[in-house]
Write an enzyme that holds these catalytic residues in place. Structure first.
Site, PDB file in Angstrom:
ATOM      1  N   TYR A 140      -0.806  -0.650  10.166  1.00 19.31           N
ATOM      2  CA  TYR A 140      -0.877  -0.942   8.626  1.00 19.31           C
ATOM      3  C   TYR A 140       0.254  -0.514   7.978  1.00 19.31           C
ATOM      4  O   TYR A 140       0.728  -1.372   7.025  1.00 19.31           O
ATOM      5  CB  TYR A 140      -2.294  -0.394   8.056  1.00 19.31           C
ATOM      6  CG  TYR A 140      -2.630  -0.531   6.921  1.00 19.31           C
ATOM      7  CD1 TYR A 140      -3.036  -1.915   6.548  1.00 19.31           C
ATOM      8  CD2 TYR A 140      -2.293   0.321   5.804  1.00 19.31           C
ATOM      9  CE1 TYR A 140      -3.572  -2.291   4.967  1.00 19.31           C
ATOM     10  CE2 TYR A 140      -2.636  -0.044   4.506  1.00 19.31           C
ATOM     11  CZ  TYR A 140      -3.144  -1.402   4.173  1.00 19.31           C
ATOM     12  OH  TYR A 140      -3.404  -1.526   2.727  1.00 19.31           O
ATOM     13  N   SER A 168       0.838  -1.234   0.233  1.00 17.77           N
ATOM     14  CA  SER A 168       0.117  -0.126  -0.162  1.00 17.77           C
ATOM     15  C   SER A 168       0.928   1.138  -0.117  1.00 17.77           C
ATOM     16  O   SER A 168       2.043   1.340   0.762  1.00 17.77           O
ATOM     17  CB  SER A 168      -0.931  -0.015   1.327  1.00 17.77           C
ATOM     18  OG  SER A 168      -1.462   1.152   1.479  1.00 17.77           O
TER      19      SER A 168
END
Length: 253
Positions: A158, A145
């Site tokens: 994350y 990501s």
């Protein structure tokens, strides 16, 4: 694409979104695909949509938060196809993101839950697949990501888990590249999946698009196209790389 016809590619996190789009793209290029997910019914639906076992697709259940489950699934894939040429680690714990704030507000449970699936789960998948790839060469791929490099004010666990995947893939590329194994990462920006598009009104979608130097939002098929290329022989000289497929929203590499 060259070199995908007849190859066996395992796609983890394949029941929807980027994973399902990657299954479709690989199948269209002639690959046989193991469609693996925690959501077995969703994986079976994707496989059936494309013709099921008779068309070279089979669904497998696994929990990427459980190393034994992941290893058992990889072995089941190899037994079924008698071959493994590549694997994509695409599953992530998206529930934990809802509790993922900054360094001071994010508790230990969020860190554990996030890393157990995102990082340790990727390690388990790669560790199980790698011995098979060393037999004949092959490709490992992970979905990351842009949060890993953006320096966001929230989603710290994350982002850290995804950044760790970058280091993992570079290790694999450096350690086993001479043995014919490639390992790369795709780092998507905002991908407008069907569910996200339904959740956002027109004004919000328009505001998000203003941040991207592209005429449209990204789609799962855009990430799938990059994945198919990286699995193909046309990417034979690409190893240890993090590809930012994000419409140019960041110019990092």
């Amino acid at each position: 694409m060259q070199g995908l016809n007849g190859r066996v590619i395992l796609v983890g996190g394949a029941a929807s979104g980027i994973g399902a789009a990657t299954v479709r793209r690989l199948h269209a290029a002639g690959a046989r695909v193991a469609v693996a997910d925690l959501d077995l019914a969703g994986a079976e639906q994707v496989a059936a949509e494309l013709g099921g076992p008779g068309a070279g697709l089979k669904a497998f259940h696994y929990d990427q938060g459980d190393a034994d489950s992941t290893a058992s699934m990889v072995e089941a894939v190899h037994r079924h196809f008698d071959q493994l040429d590549g694997a994509l680690a695409n599953a992530a714990n998206l529930t934990a993101i809802l509790r993922d704030g900054d360094l001071l507000s994010t508790d230990d449970a969020v860190w554990r839950d996030t890393f157990q699936v995102n990082l340790e789960g990727t390690v388990a998948l790669f560790r199980a697949a790698l011995p098979h790839l060393l037999e004949r060469g092959g490709t490992l791929l992970a979905t990351s990501s842009d949060a890993a490099s953006a320096g966001e004010p929230t989603r710290v666990a994350y982002a850290a888990s995804k950044a760790a995947i970058h280091a993992l893939c570079r290790h694999v590329a450096r350690r086993w590249g001479k043995d014919g194994v490639r390992c790369n990462v795709i780092s998507p920006g905002l991908v407008m999946t069907d569910s996200l598009e339904r959740a956002l009104d027109t004004d919000k979608r328009t505001a998000l698009l203003r941040q991207v130097p592209a005429p449209r939002h990204g789609r799962s098929a855009d990430i799938a196209a990059a994945a198919a290329f990286l699995f193909s022989d046309e990417a034979a000289w690409v190893n240890g790389q993090v590809w930012h497929v994000n419409g140019g929203v960041s110019m990092a590499n």
